[in-house]
Design an enzyme around this catalytic site. Structure first.
Site, PDB file in Angstrom:
ATOM      1  N   GLY A  92     151.213  39.312  49.871  1.00 55.40           N
ATOM      2  CA  GLY A  92     150.941  39.000  48.477  1.00 55.40           C
ATOM      3  C   GLY A  92     150.531  37.545  48.348  1.00 55.40           C
ATOM      4  CG  ASP A  93     151.660  35.769  44.686  1.00 61.74           C
ATOM      5  OD1 ASP A  93     152.277  36.813  45.044  1.00 61.74           O
ATOM      6  OD2 ASP A  93     152.113  34.986  43.831  1.00 61.74           O
ATOM      7  N   GLY A 139     151.234  40.164  43.397  1.00 62.35           N
ATOM      8  CA  GLY A 139     150.556  39.112  44.139  1.00 62.35           C
ATOM      9  C   GLY A 139     149.056  39.264  44.208  1.00 62.35           C
ATOM     10  CB  THR A 142     159.029  36.348  44.547  1.00 60.96           C
ATOM     11  OG1 THR A 142     158.230  37.331  45.181  1.00 60.96           O
ATOM     12  CG2 THR A 142     158.466  34.973  44.842  1.00 60.96           C
ATOM     13  NE  ARG A 197     151.354  43.136  48.646  1.00 63.82           N
ATOM     14  CZ  ARG A 197     152.085  42.320  47.898  1.00 63.82           C
ATOM     15  NH1 ARG A 197     153.182  41.763  48.385  1.00 63.82           N
ATOM     16  NH2 ARG A 197     151.748  42.043  46.667  1.00 63.82           N
ATOM     17  N   GLY A 248     155.332  38.076  40.536  1.00 63.04           N
ATOM     18  CA  GLY A 248     154.691  39.263  39.985  1.00 63.04           C
ATOM     19  C   GLY A 248     153.735  39.874  40.994  1.00 63.04           C
TER      20      GLY A 248
HETATM   21  N1  ASP Z   1     154.553  37.950  44.206  1.00 69.14           N
HETATM   22  C1  ASP Z   1     155.268  38.787  45.137  1.00 69.14           C
HETATM   23  C2  ASP Z   1     154.281  39.558  45.965  1.00 69.14           C
HETATM   24  O1  ASP Z   1     153.307  40.042  45.437  1.00 69.14           O
HETATM   25  C3  ASP Z   1     156.227  39.724  44.506  1.00 69.14           C
HETATM   26  C4  ASP Z   1     157.156  39.171  43.433  1.00 69.14           C
HETATM   27  O2  ASP Z   1     156.907  38.116  42.855  1.00 69.14           O
HETATM   28  O3  ASP Z   1     158.164  39.824  43.121  1.00 69.14           O
HETATM   29  O4  ASP Z   1     154.540  39.743  47.140  1.00 69.14           O
END
Ligand code: ASP
Length: 349
Positions: A240-241, A264, A210, A238, A262
């Protein structure tokens, strides 16, 4: 690191390579920067992205234009952690998520988007050209194509293909802790608490997927962007955040702008970026606000927290930046009129 990846990595950092070694600094409690316009972004890839953003901010452009231009630099890097060169889902398809938010609560988002090079720009079009905030999957792709974005090849990048083939051997669905893995070359341990993770991860050197960026322009307005390929080898579908306003990104022009990286799922659980903004509204510094949100995740996850990484970066209305992470190994890049550098972030472990 493959030769190609090595090359791309040093090309992306360019002359910043030396800079990076020399100017990696520990974060003070509140990282005040002088000069109004300022941009911060997650991980070492943020250095090149901030440079892209500065091409806008440095000529008094808007924070909104800057955060789009900045993360496009990262989306363009083949074999990098975000964009079409990134790791696929466990069915072998790269699916991308992104969102953007301006100083007036306008926001746009795309998720589960395939074969489009710049999801952040599609997210901006959603914000500016539709009555909606979020488009996903096939609909998001149709919208992008109708807006003139070319449909790119579905083929994986060379490195992603190799990483996927390697992952398929075990097909183990197990998220690994995000760290900036470009400097260590050996084992990283989470301060004696987190598990060690190998330097040569299935996704090469980029043990994160990310880039999040927040900026303030010369007029004092805040904006933010976040773009990702999501967790490598994730379940198909899926999210994430990162494409979720309030989780991966939130901007309140009276208070500040925050983005997350991180795992998500654990950012979504506490509406992470919005929570950090609310802590700043209560008077906390950016770093203290990020720390309070991290501690909330720590309380929720209990002993499982040793296996996850979440980090927030925050910018307040005074141009002060701050950050906090669960695990060691998180960095962010900061740039203003006077300086550009990496900041090594304090962590719970
Ligand atoms: N936050 C991202 C997710 O969960 C992954 C990342 O930050 O590396 O998709």
């Amino acid at each position: 690191m493959s030769t190609r990846r090595k090359f791309l990595h040093s090309a992306a950092l360019g002359s910043f390579g030396l800079f990076l070694t020399k100017k990696l600094t520990a974060a003070p409690l509140s990282d005040t920067v002088t000069g109004k316009a300022v941009v911060i972004s997650t991980w070492d890839t943020g250095l090149a992205a901030n440079k892209g953003a500065w091409e806008v901010l440095g000529r008094n452009g808007s924070a909104l234009d800057a955060v789009e231009a900045g993360v496009k630099v990262t989306e363009s890097s083949i074999n990098c952690c975000v964009g079409l060169g990134a790791n696929p889902d466990r069915d072998g398809h790269v699916t991308l998520d992104a969102c953007i938010m301006d100083h007036q609560f306008n926001c746009g988002s795309v998720a589960f988007l395939e074969r489009i090079k710049h999801p952040i720009s599609v997210a901006r079009r959603v914000m500016e050209k539709t009555p909606h905030v979020m488009l996903v999957g096939e609909g998001a792709q149709q919208f992008a194509v109708a807006e003139g974005f070319p449909l790119e090849s579905p083929d994986l990048s060379d490195d992603a293909k190799k990483a996927y083939e390697q992952w398929l051997k075990k097909s183990e669905y197990k998220p690994v802790i995000n760290i900036e893995n470009t400097k260590g070359g050996g084992q990283h341990d989470g301060g004696g608490h987190g598990p060690s993770v190998p330097a040569h991860l299935p996704n090469g050197d980029w043990n994160h997927d990310t880039i999040g960026m927040v900026a303030m322009d010369a007029a004092g307005n805040l904006s933010g962007s976040c773009t990702t390929s999501g967790m490598g080898f994730k379940m198909r579908g899926r999210l994430g955040d990162s494409p979720i306003i309030g989780a991966g990104l939130f901007v309140d022009n009276e208070i500040g702008a925050v983005t997350a990286t991180g795992q998500g799922e654990d950012v979504i659980r506490i509406c992470g970026s919005h929570t950090v903004v609310e802590y700043m509204r209560q008077g906390m510094s950016p770093e203290a606000a990020c720390k309070a949100a991290v501690e909330r995740i720590v309380r929720i996850k209990k002993e499982k927290v040793k296996d996850i990484q979440v980090a927030f970066i925050a910018l307040n209305k005074k141009g002060e930046a701050g950050s906090y992470a669960i695990q060691k190994g998180f960095t962010y890049a900061i740039k203003n009129n006077n300086e550009e550098r990496m900041v090594e972030v304090k962590s719970y472990f």
